[in-house]
Scaffold this active site. Structure first.
Site, mmCIF file in Angstrom:
data_model
loop_
_atom_site.group_PDB
_atom_site.id
_atom_site.type_symbol
_atom_site.label_atom_id
_atom_site.label_comp_id
_atom_site.label_asym_id
_atom_site.label_seq_id
_atom_site.Cartn_x
_atom_site.Cartn_y
_atom_site.Cartn_z
ATOM 1 N N ASP A 1 0.837 -1.199 0.000
ATOM 2 C CA ASP A 1 0.000 0.000 0.000
ATOM 3 C C ASP A 1 0.874 1.253 0.000
ATOM 4 O OD1 ASP A 1 -2.535 1.500 0.395
ATOM 5 O OD2 ASP A 1 -1.671 1.931 2.361
ATOM 6 N N GLU B 1 -1.930 -5.361 -3.649
ATOM 7 C CA GLU B 1 -0.974 -4.597 -2.844
ATOM 8 C C GLU B 1 0.173 -5.489 -2.373
ATOM 9 O OE1 GLU B 1 -4.044 -1.252 -0.991
ATOM 10 O OE2 GLU B 1 -3.546 -3.038 0.160
#
Length: 226
Positions: free
Chosen positions: A49, A121
């Site tokens: 992320d 992610e």
């Protein structure tokens, strides 16, 4: 470590061959499949992320050198949110390579937006750890493609815009309510209503509550501005 055929195929789709294949295995392993000898992808998701955020921030700054922070922030949010990650994951068929426990398999986990977004992610983090930031950046830029250049000039989400509209007129924030939930567990459809203090209201439906709320807010804004 010898990779399975589905993971070898995934490597080709993302354009990166892992020198540490265990990172790829971990990136596609959901917590429902973890064990004392098999790590899941949650820690990689956390890292990915942040890597994605830096890549998108750099890309947006480079693409529009005149944009203000207020203009860049909503565009950034549109590019890094879970829905965007899940869309990219679907394009590279990441779900086909995910390692899921039986319960998640039975409930359609390979198609769930949250699981796909998390795995995307985690995959970014795996590439970052395997080959460094520049390689991860190149992969992200390639996979996100023209999303960066086509992100709306004002990507401010409709819920925020509607709340600001109400506050500017001395009204309470709009309220959202789930009117109905239909469809199977692995592919639900939510119908959401949004109502202003004035009584004005609209409804919208989508496969996630967040999207349905956004769609309802957008519809009400259009109604108010017509």
């Amino acid at each position: 470590m010898k990779l399975s055929a589905d993971l070898k195929a995934l490597q080709k789709r993302i354009g990166h061959e892992f020198s540490r294949p265990e990172l790829l295995v971990r990136a596609v392993t959901h917590s429902s499949m973890s064990s004392p000898t098999r790590d899941d992808n949650q820690r990689l998701e956390f890292l990915g992320d942040r890597v994605l955020g830096l890549v998108m921030a750099e890309a947006l700054l480079s693409q529009d050198r005149a944009a203000t922070e207020g203009q860049l922030a909503p565009r950034f949010n549109a590019l890094v949110r879970k829905e965007a990650c899940a869309d990219v994951a679907r394009e590279i068929a990441l779900g086909d390579a995910m390692k899921l426990g039986r319960s998640e398999m039975m409930s359609g986990g390979r198609r769930k937006q949250a699981l796909l977004g998390d795995a995307m992610e985690a995959l970014i983090a795996a590439v970052y750890l395997d080959a460094g930031f520049e390689t991860a950046k190149q992969m992200v830029v390639r996979l996100w493609g023209d999303r960066v250049t086509k992100v709306e000039a004002d990507a401010r989400d409709p819920k925020t815009s509607l709340q600001e509209w109400a506050q500017a007129r001395g009204l309470k924030p709009p309220t959202y309510e789930t009117v109905a939930r239909t469809g199977p567990d692995h592919a639900p459809v939510f119908r959401i209503s949004v109502t202003l203090e004035t009584g004005q209201s609209t409804e919208a439906a989508d496969n996630s509550k967040r999207k349905a709320e956004q769609a309802a807010a957008k519809a009400l804004l259009a109604q108010l501005q017509s």
